[in-house]
Structure formats: C-alpha cells, structure tokens
Scaffold this motif. Structure first.
Motif, mmCIF file in Angstrom:
data_model
loop_
_atom_site.group_PDB
_atom_site.id
_atom_site.type_symbol
_atom_site.label_atom_id
_atom_site.label_comp_id
_atom_site.label_asym_id
_atom_site.label_seq_id
_atom_site.Cartn_x
_atom_site.Cartn_y
_atom_site.Cartn_z
ATOM 1 N N PRO A 256 0.805 -1.229 0.000
ATOM 2 C CA PRO A 256 0.000 0.000 0.000
ATOM 3 C C PRO A 256 0.836 1.275 0.000
ATOM 4 O O PRO A 256 0.471 2.260 -0.640
ATOM 5 C CB PRO A 256 -0.807 -0.116 1.298
ATOM 6 N N CYS B 210 -5.061 -2.515 6.057
ATOM 7 C CA CYS B 210 -4.019 -2.206 7.037
ATOM 8 C C CYS B 210 -4.087 -3.194 8.201
ATOM 9 O O CYS B 210 -3.097 -3.753 8.632
ATOM 10 C CB CYS B 210 -4.211 -0.799 7.598
ATOM 11 N N CYS C 136 -2.017 -6.233 5.777
ATOM 12 C CA CYS C 136 -0.722 -5.619 5.452
ATOM 13 C C CYS C 136 0.426 -6.392 6.104
ATOM 14 O O CYS C 136 0.425 -6.638 7.316
ATOM 15 C CB CYS C 136 -0.695 -4.171 5.917
ATOM 16 N N ARG D 47 1.691 -0.366 16.522
ATOM 17 C CA ARG D 47 1.993 -0.024 15.142
ATOM 18 C C ARG D 47 2.630 1.373 14.968
ATOM 19 O O ARG D 47 2.026 2.262 14.340
ATOM 20 C CB ARG D 47 0.716 -0.093 14.301
ATOM 21 N N CYS E 75 2.884 2.615 11.278
ATOM 22 C CA CYS E 75 1.583 2.961 10.688
ATOM 23 C C CYS E 75 1.077 4.293 11.234
ATOM 24 O O CYS E 75 0.531 5.103 10.499
ATOM 25 C CB CYS E 75 0.545 1.901 11.019
ATOM 26 N N CYS F 173 3.511 5.918 7.764
ATOM 27 C CA CYS F 173 3.001 5.375 6.494
ATOM 28 C C CYS F 173 2.004 6.305 5.779
ATOM 29 O O CYS F 173 0.977 6.690 6.354
ATOM 30 C CB CYS F 173 2.340 4.026 6.750
ATOM 31 N N GLY G 184 -1.375 4.740 5.580
ATOM 32 C CA GLY G 184 -2.085 4.850 6.857
ATOM 33 C C GLY G 184 -2.866 6.152 6.912
ATOM 34 O O GLY G 184 -4.004 6.205 7.367
HETATM 35 S S1 SF4 Z 1 -0.486 2.036 7.710
HETATM 36 FE FE1 SF4 Z 1 0.567 0.229 8.432
HETATM 37 S S2 SF4 Z 1 -0.817 -1.369 7.970
HETATM 38 FE FE2 SF4 Z 1 -1.448 0.344 6.686
HETATM 39 S S3 SF4 Z 1 -0.320 0.105 4.782
HETATM 40 FE FE3 SF4 Z 1 0.914 1.359 6.079
HETATM 41 S S4 SF4 Z 1 2.294 -0.080 7.093
HETATM 42 FE FE4 SF4 Z 1 0.619 -1.249 6.266
#
Ligand code: SF4
Ligand code: SF4
Length: 396
Positions: free
Chosen positions: A153, A194, A198, A292, A295, A299, A302
C-alpha cells in the motif's frame, strides 16, 4: 452478514479481474528509462519500477560475496562500479518485458479472500482477539515472508505521486489500478487492508502482541493529535521535496523521502535503503510497547486509509447505545484513542484511526459494539423501535 459476504465476494471478483488485467496489460514505457552514472542500482530499480533482483546480476562478482556486500554494492553509484549504461538498460528492458509478476496477481486475489474472511470474523463478533493474534502471524508469514515486499500500500501511494510527475517506469494502468484496488479494500471495511492484510502492519502488531511490558503498553498509547501531526508533517515534507517546492535536491533520486523510510523492504533485504536499515531496529523495538508505530507515524497509506475510514461502509459502531453502561472496558481494550473519541462523541468524522481490530467488541460486556454498516444502525434505531432514547455522548 449476508450483505457483507455479497460485497466481499464482489470485491474478490473485481480484484481478481483488475489484477489479471494489469498482468495482461503490456508495459509501454520502455523507452523512458532513467539511468545516470551517479544513481545506484537501487535507485535505478526504483525509478524504473523493476525488481532489484533483476539488477543484482550486474554487480561485479566481488560485490556479491555476501548479503551485506551485495546490499552495499547496490547503494553505490553505478559509475563507481564501472557498469556500462547499455547493460543496465538491457537488464531493465528484460525485466519490464516480463511485466507484472504472476505472484503479484496471486497476492491481490489472496488479499481479497483474506479480507473477506476477516470481515466475516468481525461480523461474527466473538473471540475476535484470540483468532486475530493467529491471523496476524499467518498474514506475516504468507503476505510478508512468502510473497515479499511488493506490491504494497505504501508504494501504491508513492507511485501515484510519481505518475503525477511523469517519472518513467510507472505505467499508468498499473499505478491507477493498484491504488484503486487498495482503495476498494479500505472503502468496504475501515482500514481492513491495514489491519488484517498488510505484511508490515502484521509484523508490528505481532510484536505488540508478545506479552511483555504490559503496563507500559497501557500507558504508551500514542496521542492521536501527535501521531497525525507527525504523519502529516512527513507527508508534507515528502510532497514539498517531490514537487520541488523547496528548491533543493532538484528532483534527484533522493527526493522521494518515503524511499528512505520504506520498511516494507524488510521483506526484500537487498532493496533496503541505508536509512531504513537504521530505522528498522527502532521501529521493531518500539512495536513491543507502542501499537503499530510505523503505521501511526510514518506510512502515507495509513494517512490515506484514515481519510477513507470516514466513508467506509463497514466499521466498528456502537449499535446498541441503550445497552452501554459506560464501564469503559472498550476504551481500555482499544490500542489507540479511537474508542475514547467515539464514546465522547465530540465529532462524527475524522476520529482517531480505528484499526478494525475488534478488541473493543470482545471487551464490551453488554454486546453494545458491532462491526457493521450504518444501515443496520438505522434499522435498530431506539427511536424507531420505541425503546430508550440514545445515550448522550455515544456516536455511531
Ligand atoms: S499504515 Fe501500516 S498497515 Fe497500513 S499500509 Fe501502512 S504499514 Fe501497512
Ligand atoms: S475502536 Fe479501538 S479496539 Fe475497537 S476496533 Fe477500533 S482500534 Fe480496535
């Protein structure tokens, strides 16, 4: 449950069709290959969207004597390695002619089936927590260790930006459909991809689930205001560098900030950027006590899926507000500020990230919470059924 299964089955069919379409669609941008002497093989692979494995054979033999030597060799400018431009271009063309790997099609199809299963589990709403722990280990093993780092993602978001800048090696069909598939996953269930699919999210949460430092875990919930501020700031810096708004870096290969933060490459060791190599131990150790961290803080997907949460069809909702005895067990079970914000009812949209983990559903002694659609809440509205009016402070 029935409408979710229908929706989920539709998602499986659409995802499979789109993935097959990408697989069969020829790459047409071979001529726009970016190779410069100061770029490393890793940058060249990134800029031309080819797997790093396709370029490893170009390294001189002495640079391929071990994993670390290879990793370092891939970071060096190709002019220092004495590699001919033509041989690099030829390797890229060969990789591009192979198109979208079949294993990636398999991943999309498996993902949609996997998320359909996770959704059914959430809809059932019993013992989600225990099954989820095993589910995440399986996700980590299948989607991470077996199927690897790509597609993922985070890259889908970055590649979409590359498309806007017309950076070579990013075929329009592939990039757009890639993001469409990920968006669909997140629109059907809030953060379903997610949370349940993921490979990097599963790694962090599996570490978080190790029963160590329990009291620290309870105290170290990241405040939503701080996490969203960091995530947005990183995105804005990426954006400013990428679109050259800061007038530094001149759009060179280093201008894509997320390449230096791409922890998904943990599943593709040779493709790790040096900064990511340094970042990994911090994130992994932090994951033992913070839910996380990558995330919540870094990310870009995210961030994107947090926006999509507001319009997701299925999400955790308080469907039986009349049953709520305000024991706050759901808030204690929630690894983020999401449940607390929902209970406070300060606002309806842009609440803290809810990972659809189901912990609150398990924790609620009254069965007041469900993973469901807004339609179901309307059907159960206390005003319609003539039961008690909705409690103040509880939002749906
Ligand atoms: S937020 Fe975390 S769970 Fe979602 S795509 Fe990014 S790394 Fe993966
Ligand atoms: S509100 Fe919290 S506990 Fe409930 S599903 Fe969302 S993240 Fe999990």
């Amino acid at each position: 449950m029935r409408s979710f299964v229908v929706l989920g089955a539709g998602l499986v069919v659409v995802t499979s069709a789109l993935a097959l379409f990408i697989k069969c669609h020829p790459f047409q941008e071979e001529e726009k290959i970016a190779v410069r002497g100061e770029m490393s093989l890793r940058h060249i692979a990134e800029r031309n969207s080819v797997p790093i494995d396709a370029l490893i054979p170009l390294l001189p033999q002495e640079r391929r004597t071990g994993r670390v030597a290879t990793l370092l060799g891939l970071q060096e400018p190709v002019k220092n390695l004495g590699l001919a431009r033509d041989s690099i271009i030829s390797a890229i063309r060969t990789a591009q002619s192979e198109g979208f790997p079949a294993v990636d099609v398999l991943r999309y199809v498996l993902w949609s089936i996997w998320l359909l299963g996770a959704g059914c589990l959430l809809l059932r709403g019993r013992r989600v927590r225990r099954i989820r722990t095993l589910w995440l280990v399986a996700t980590l093993a299948v989607f991470g260790l077996v199927l690897g780092a790509a597609p993922n993602p985070m890259e889908a978001v970055v590649k979409f930006h590359k498309l806007l800048q017309s950076i070579p090696g990013n075929p329009v069909v592939f990039v757009v459909l890639n993001l469409v598939i990920f968006t669909l996953f997140s629109l059907i269930g809030a953060k379903m991809l997610c949370s349940w699919g993921c490979q990097l999210g599963a790694l962090q949460e599996t570490l978080y689930n190790i029963p160590l430092f329990k009291s620290l875990k309870r105290r170290l919930k990241l405040p939503f205001a701080a996490s969203i501020a960091v995530r947005i700031t990183i995105y804005l810096i990426f954006f400013a560098l990428f679109f050259e708004l800061l007038n530094i870096n001149q759009g060179g290969p280093g201008s894509i900030l997320y390449h230096h933060l791409n922890m998904f490459k943990i599943y593709e060791f040779y493709d790790l950027a040096l900064f990511t190599l340094l970042l990994i131990p911090f994130v992994l150790v932090a994951s033992l006590v913070v839910f996380r961290p990558f995330c919540q803080l870094i990310c870009p997907f995210g961030l994107y899926s947090w926006l999509l949460e507001n319009v997701a069809v299925y999400r955790v909702r308080k469907v039986r507000t009349d049953r709520c005895i305000e024991c706050h067990q759901c808030e204690k079970a929630c690894p983020t500020d999401a449940m607390q914000a929902m209970n406070k009812g300060e606002r309806r949209y842009f609440l803290p990230d809810c990972w659809s983990c189901g912990s609150c559903i398990d924790a609620c002694p009254q069965g007041a919470l469900e993973f469901t659609s807004a339609r179901k809440i309307l059907r159960r509205s206390p005003l319609r059924s003539g039961s008690q009016p909705e409690r103040r402070g509880c939002v749906t």
